[in-house]
Design an enzyme around this catalytic site. Structure first.
Site, PDB file in Angstrom:
ATOM      1  N   CYS A  38     -42.520 -14.796   1.325  1.00  0.00           N
ATOM      2  CA  CYS A  38     -41.550 -15.354   0.377  1.00  0.00           C
ATOM      3  C   CYS A  38     -40.181 -15.647   0.979  1.00  0.00           C
ATOM      4  CB  CYS A  38     -41.381 -14.406  -0.811  1.00  0.00           C
ATOM      5  SG  CYS A  38     -42.872 -14.187  -1.800  1.00  0.00           S
ATOM      6  N   TYR A  56     -31.940  -3.559   0.175  1.00  0.00           N
ATOM      7  CA  TYR A  56     -31.788  -4.452   1.330  1.00  0.00           C
ATOM      8  C   TYR A  56     -30.482  -4.250   2.110  1.00  0.00           C
ATOM      9  CZ  TYR A  56     -35.414  -6.955  -1.287  1.00  0.00           C
ATOM     10  OH  TYR A  56     -36.546  -7.276  -1.981  1.00  0.00           O
ATOM     11  N   LYS A 114     -44.669  -5.549   5.834  1.00  0.00           N
ATOM     12  CA  LYS A 114     -44.221  -4.433   5.010  1.00  0.00           C
ATOM     13  C   LYS A 114     -45.223  -3.296   5.128  1.00  0.00           C
ATOM     14  CE  LYS A 114     -42.340  -5.261   1.024  1.00  0.00           C
ATOM     15  NZ  LYS A 114     -42.145  -5.602  -0.399  1.00  0.00           N
ATOM     16  N   VAL A 163       0.831  -1.211   0.000  1.00  0.00           N
ATOM     17  CA  VAL A 163       0.000   0.000   0.000  1.00  0.00           C
ATOM     18  C   VAL A 163       0.861   1.254   0.000  1.00  0.00           C
ATOM     19  CG1 VAL A 163      -1.694   1.337   1.311  1.00  0.00           C
ATOM     20  CG2 VAL A 163      -1.966  -1.133   1.084  1.00  0.00           C
TER      21      VAL A 163
END
Length: 453
Positions: free
Chosen positions: A282, A271, A338, A25
């Site tokens: 689901c 999400y 929801k 680095v």
């Protein structure tokens, strides 16, 4: 894009920079900063590395780094020094790129960071003028402010943020393409002790692309871990899907090509904001079915198999937040899985309510959609057969819930709920599991808590 042999100074001020640690680095950072016109001094405890650079040779093997190093050394933009104090005195910013290897127990060894901090701090003790110490090494949140800043202050006799600046500037370089990645960063992140220092470090990258973030130091430290952990998760996810596909005689690459084509939900921000547990008709069902199929076919998929366990842990965190407050009257806004629906199937809000009721909490729930569907019959059967005890605690009167509660759980973003929460007094507590609008401002208010953020 700057190519070796084409020295192109950036459009901002030219800065003098000392780079401590000339490994992978440090060497890439030093050469690339020098190629942008900055005056860079490389410092390392290994004399072989400094001698290599002094001769215009890169101490690491990496695409383009050899010719780039030769060019910036020849131009005088990159030099080396065996004297750390002189390097600090001659520069505006010291960038620390020393190693942070794993400790025997799996933690992070900060020995090299501490040694570099003490060395730089000693030099700061005799330096006049403003200097910024910028840590580019990967380190867990709290390392800089908890260990390195105290080391700098002790050695220098000065105060961070007042007499000198401290920043954390994580790198996002891939081995094999690090020069390209430096010139084309996905983002630039600077954690700062003060605005002046953050601006100075950010100026090193003036003209480069990608979004820029100036944040608290610990946030900057965490970003590299979030990135790498997600990269590992993606590798493990792809491999486990591949293992299932192979066992079932499917083309895993054809499956994943279709998966990758969805940039709305799959390869997207969807999400990925911390919040409450998932639920619905689901997600839990499909994860269970896939892991069951894997077990039937003797396939070990530890990542996928633990998704529901992880979800359960997030639900438990919410319960613990309530129980730790020591108040018994709870008002819940939103019950469906929801917001804007009346679907209670595997709703984490239903599960949360049930657990609190089971622990003896006095719960009252507001969900206009669920209350209406119960009256209309659309969801009546589910409520009466599956959660009758919750049905008795459900009301369509939002004012009644506000009057009832000492602790409130916000599980919906509906406008009337948000308005009611804004009017709740500071003597009561709101636990936000859906990240309400302006949550960042709200979290500064007394009694406002968020789960996972």
């Amino acid at each position: 894009m700057t190519r070796a042999g084409e020295l192109t100074p950036h459009s901002g001020d030219v800065l003098a920079v000392s780079v401590f640690g000339l490994g992978y680095v440090g060497c890439v950072s030093a050469a690339c900063l020098a190629s942008r016109g900055h005056s860079v001094i490389g410092v390392d405890v290994n004399p072989q590395k400094t001698e290599f650079l002094r001769q215009g040779k890169a101490p690491v093997v990496e695409e383009r780094i050899g010719e780039l190093t030769a060019e910036v050394v020849a131009s005088g933009h990159l030099t080396v020094s065996d004297d750390a104090a002189k390097a600090v005195h001659a520069t505006d910013i010291s960038i620390v790129c020393v190693g942070t290897p794993s400790a025997p127990g799996g933690g992070l060894s900060t020995a090299y960071l501490e040694s570099a901090s003490e060395e730089i701090g000693a030099a700061l003790a005799t330096k006049d003028g403003w200097h910024v110490v910028c840590f580019r090494s990967t380190m867990v949140p709290g390392t800089c402010e908890g260990i390195l800043v105290p080391a700098l202050e002790k050695a220098s006799g000065k105060k961070a943020g007042i007499d000198f600046g401290v920043c954390v500037n994580p790198e996002f370089l891939r081995e094999g393409s690090s020069v390209f990645d430096f010139e084309n960063p996905p983002k630039t992140v600077v954690g700062e002790s003060d605005e002046r220092s953050g601006a100075l470090v950010m100026d090193l990258y003036e003209g480069l692309g990608g979004p820029r973030f100036r944040v608290p130091i610990a946030v900057a430290e965490m970003t590299k871990y979030a990135d790498n952990s997600f990269h590992v998760l993606k590798v493990a996810f792809g491999n486990e899907i591949g293992a299932v596909c192979q066992k079932l005689g499917l083309d895993s690459h054809a499956v994943m090509d279709i998966f990758l084509a969805d940039t709305k939900l799959n390869i997207s921000p969807a999400y990925l904001k911390p919040g409450f547990a998932f639920g619905g008709s689901c997600l839990p069902k499909d994860v269970r079915a896939l892991t069951h199929t894997a077990r039937q076919n003797d396939i070990d998929i530890p990542v996928l198999a633990n998704l529901l366990a992880s979800n359960e842990t997030q639900l438990k965190r919410a319960v613990d937040m309530v129980t730790n407050l020591g108040r018994r009257k709870v008002g819940i806004f939103g019950l469906s899985f929801k917001s804007g629906t009346d679907d209670l199937r595997e709703s984490p809000m239903v599960e949360l309510a049930e657990r609190l009721i089971g622990k003896g909490y006095d719960v009252l729930i507001y969900d206009a959609n669920v209350a209406l569907s119960r009256l209309m019959g659309a969801n009546r059967e589910y409520i009466e057969d599956r959660v009758p005890h919750i049905g008795q605690l459900l009301t369509g009167d939002i004012a009644a819930v506000v009057e009832h509660g000492e602790v409130f759980i916000a599980g919906t973003k509906e406008a009337n709920v948000v308005e009611s929460i804004d009017n709740i007094g500071p003597d009561k507590t709101v636990i936000d599991v859906v990240r309400l609008p302006d949550a960042e401002k709200r979290r500064l208010q007394p009694g406002y808590l968020g789960i996972g953020w």
